[in-house]
Design an enzyme around this catalytic site. Structure first.
Site, mmCIF file in Angstrom:
data_model
loop_
_atom_site.group_PDB
_atom_site.id
_atom_site.type_symbol
_atom_site.label_atom_id
_atom_site.label_comp_id
_atom_site.label_asym_id
_atom_site.label_seq_id
_atom_site.Cartn_x
_atom_site.Cartn_y
_atom_site.Cartn_z
ATOM 1 N N ASP A 296 -44.315 -15.627 -85.889
ATOM 2 C CA ASP A 296 -44.144 -16.876 -85.140
ATOM 3 C C ASP A 296 -43.335 -16.681 -83.861
ATOM 4 O O ASP A 296 -42.570 -15.725 -83.716
ATOM 5 C CB ASP A 296 -43.378 -17.888 -85.999
ATOM 6 C CG ASP A 296 -44.214 -18.411 -87.155
ATOM 7 O OD1 ASP A 296 -45.284 -17.834 -87.435
ATOM 8 O OD2 ASP A 296 -43.782 -19.404 -87.773
ATOM 9 N N HIS A 436 -41.018 -13.162 -87.415
ATOM 10 C CA HIS A 436 -40.994 -13.569 -86.003
ATOM 11 C C HIS A 436 -41.074 -12.336 -85.114
ATOM 12 O O HIS A 436 -40.188 -11.475 -85.191
ATOM 13 C CB HIS A 436 -39.712 -14.346 -85.701
ATOM 14 C CG HIS A 436 -39.620 -15.633 -86.475
ATOM 15 N ND1 HIS A 436 -39.180 -15.673 -87.780
ATOM 16 C CD2 HIS A 436 -39.956 -16.901 -86.143
ATOM 17 C CE1 HIS A 436 -39.239 -16.931 -88.208
ATOM 18 N NE2 HIS A 436 -39.704 -17.692 -87.240
#
Ligand code: NI
Length: 482
Positions: A296, A436
């Protein structure tokens, strides 16, 4: 009836909110996805020297704050540290530790101005509790030449603070923002109108209104702009210097990312882009041990290295991309798609959707998708709402909602060994693992995670490969039960 901050019913927020993962998590860049830091201040300027941290590693009430500090401007460091310490104290006073639903305070400082000897820093903290999250921001400015530093109020001449506050409220009302009566009458609230102020390149003053303070929480933190000519007579000498510094700052967003004027030209979609392999199942996950790695908040400076590692292991992943990062790194978004990964939507700029009305949610999602498509990937059909936070309106946006069931908490630990351990411990057939790609520590952990899971017989698939046909408005957290 309008109500003051204290009696505002705040929007409900699901438990998954533990993920702060603000795209701001890289402290010295404009945002995690900025191509270059604010024009990489030339030598002789006040470049940040290091990062200061304030943390409490109490699992029942964790606090993680970090912000840039400047050896040449101790006065600025004092202001930023005092604000972070105040935020920490207020958080602790208002939120007892909890086993069941630990309250969290996460925050960063971002350099928003770096011109000559002048710097500006925006501090941004998010207080998360089980049902609620409140964001507070403040801007501070410093001058390495004089050693002086100022909060937002310091940019305004002392006798003009009230005039500026009234002008900000009038401008908010003119934008259709329903301002609380208390904001007009309470000196305390009026003072906070100058907590977060910046200028655009034309010299207009841009104030970010504090969440739930001046208007309903559902409005988020709206931005209000006062015309340069109106503001000019009210500025202090510091304010004039800061305004002048913003005017010459090259291509740097003074305020919200959407205000950024200059972005790299998006790469045109190429013939070699998206192949069917991105969405056509290569493996049968009802038989094979499948796991979906998801990344993400990117792309960012570490994403290319991650793509190399995925390629080397013949692993496919799903990227939940921010529109603003897609605009900053179109070549990486195009590459993700070209190499068989799925590029999915994580909104334009990571706003918490449940704080927005439906129109606002639509806008965040559509603008995110537009930016991703403009970068050269197929227009995304999957959405991961920031913080995993969604409501009934989010389910009407016409897209499947993809959450996760294994959270590596990589944004918090920033430690490759811890990320690896979390991914391996959580992995199971059908798992959707959250990471991430904006954190170098995460990217560094990926080759090891791939090797170990591969040795356990796992195949790395995209979310569509894992889940098959998905329906709009349905929330998915994994493919197969543990
Ligand atoms: Ni995120």
């Amino acid at each position: 009836m309008i109500s003051p901050r204290s009696s505002v019913r705040r929007p409900h927020r699901p438990r998954l909110l533990a993920v702060l993962a603000l795209a701001l998590a890289v402290p010295l860049a404009l945002s995690a996805c900025a191509v270059t830091p604010p024009s990489g201040p030339p030598t002789g300027t006040a470049a940040a020297n290091s990062v200061e941290r304030l943390s409490h590693d109490d699992p029942k009430r964790p606090v993680h704050l970090q912000w840039p500090i400047y050896d040449r401007i101790p006065a600025l460091n004092q202001l930023t540290r005092a604000w972070m310490e105040r935020s920490d104290r207020a958080f602790q006073d208002g939120n007892p530790p909890s086993d069941a639903v630990p309250p969290e305070l996460n925050g960063t400082g971002t350099e928003i101005l770096a011109t000559g000897s002048l710097v500006g820093v925006r501090l941004d903290v998010l207080e998360s509790t089980g049902a609620d999250a409140v964001r507070l921001t403040a801007t501070f400015y410093g001058d390495a030449a004089s050693g002086q530093a100022w909060a937002g109020t310091g940019l305004i001449g002392a006798s003009h603070a009230d005039a500026v506050a009234s002008a900000i409220l009038d401008a908010a009302a003119a934008k259709g923002i329903a301002v609380f009566e208390e904001a007009r009458t309470s000196a305390k609230v009026r003072a906070r109108l100058l907590d977060d102020v910046a200028f655009d390149r034309q010299g207009n003053l841009v104030a970010l209104l504090q969440e739930c303070d001046v208007t309903a929480c559902s409005e988020g933190s709206p931005e209000v702009s006062l015309p340069a000519a109106t503001v000019a007579p009210w500025l202090s000498d510091a304010g004039k210097s800061v305004r002048a510094a913003y005017a010459v700052q090259p291509a740097a967003p003074a305020t919200s990312p959407s205000a950024t004027p200059d972005r790299p030209t998006p790469a045109a979609p190429t013939a070699s882009a998206p192949t069917a392999s991105a969405t056509t199942a290569r493996v049968d996950c009802s038989v094979a041990k499948c796991v979906a790695l998801t990344f993400d908040d990117g792309p960012g400076p570490s994403t290319a290295r991650l793509l190399d590692a995925l390629n080397a292991a013949d692993a496919k992943a799903t990227f939940f991309v921010l529109g603003e990062c897609a605009a900053a790194h179109p070549e990486l978004v195009a590459r993700e798609a070209r190499e068989g990964h799925v590029v999915a939507n994580h909104t334009l700029d990571h706003k918490q959707l449940t704080r927005l009305k439906r129109d606002g949610q639509v806008s965040e999602v559509e603008r995110g998708a537009d930016a991703i498509a403009a970068a050269g990937a197929p227009r995304p059909t999957l959405l991961r709402p920031p913080y995993g936070s969604l409501n009934a309106d989010t389910k009407t946006l016409g897209v499947p909602l993809i959450l996760w069931d294994v959270d590596t908490l990589d944004w918090k630990h920033r430690d490759s060994a811890v990320v690896t351990q979390a991914a391996l411990a959580g992995a199971h057939p059908g798992a959707i693992i959250l990471m991430h790609d904006i954190h170098p520590t995460t990217v560094a952990a990926v080759p090891g995670i791939l090797a170990k899971l591969k040795a356990q017989g796992y195949t790395f698939v995209t979310v569509p490969e894992l889940l098959g046909t998905m329906s709009p408005g349905v929330v998915y957290t994994s493919g197969r039960k543990k």
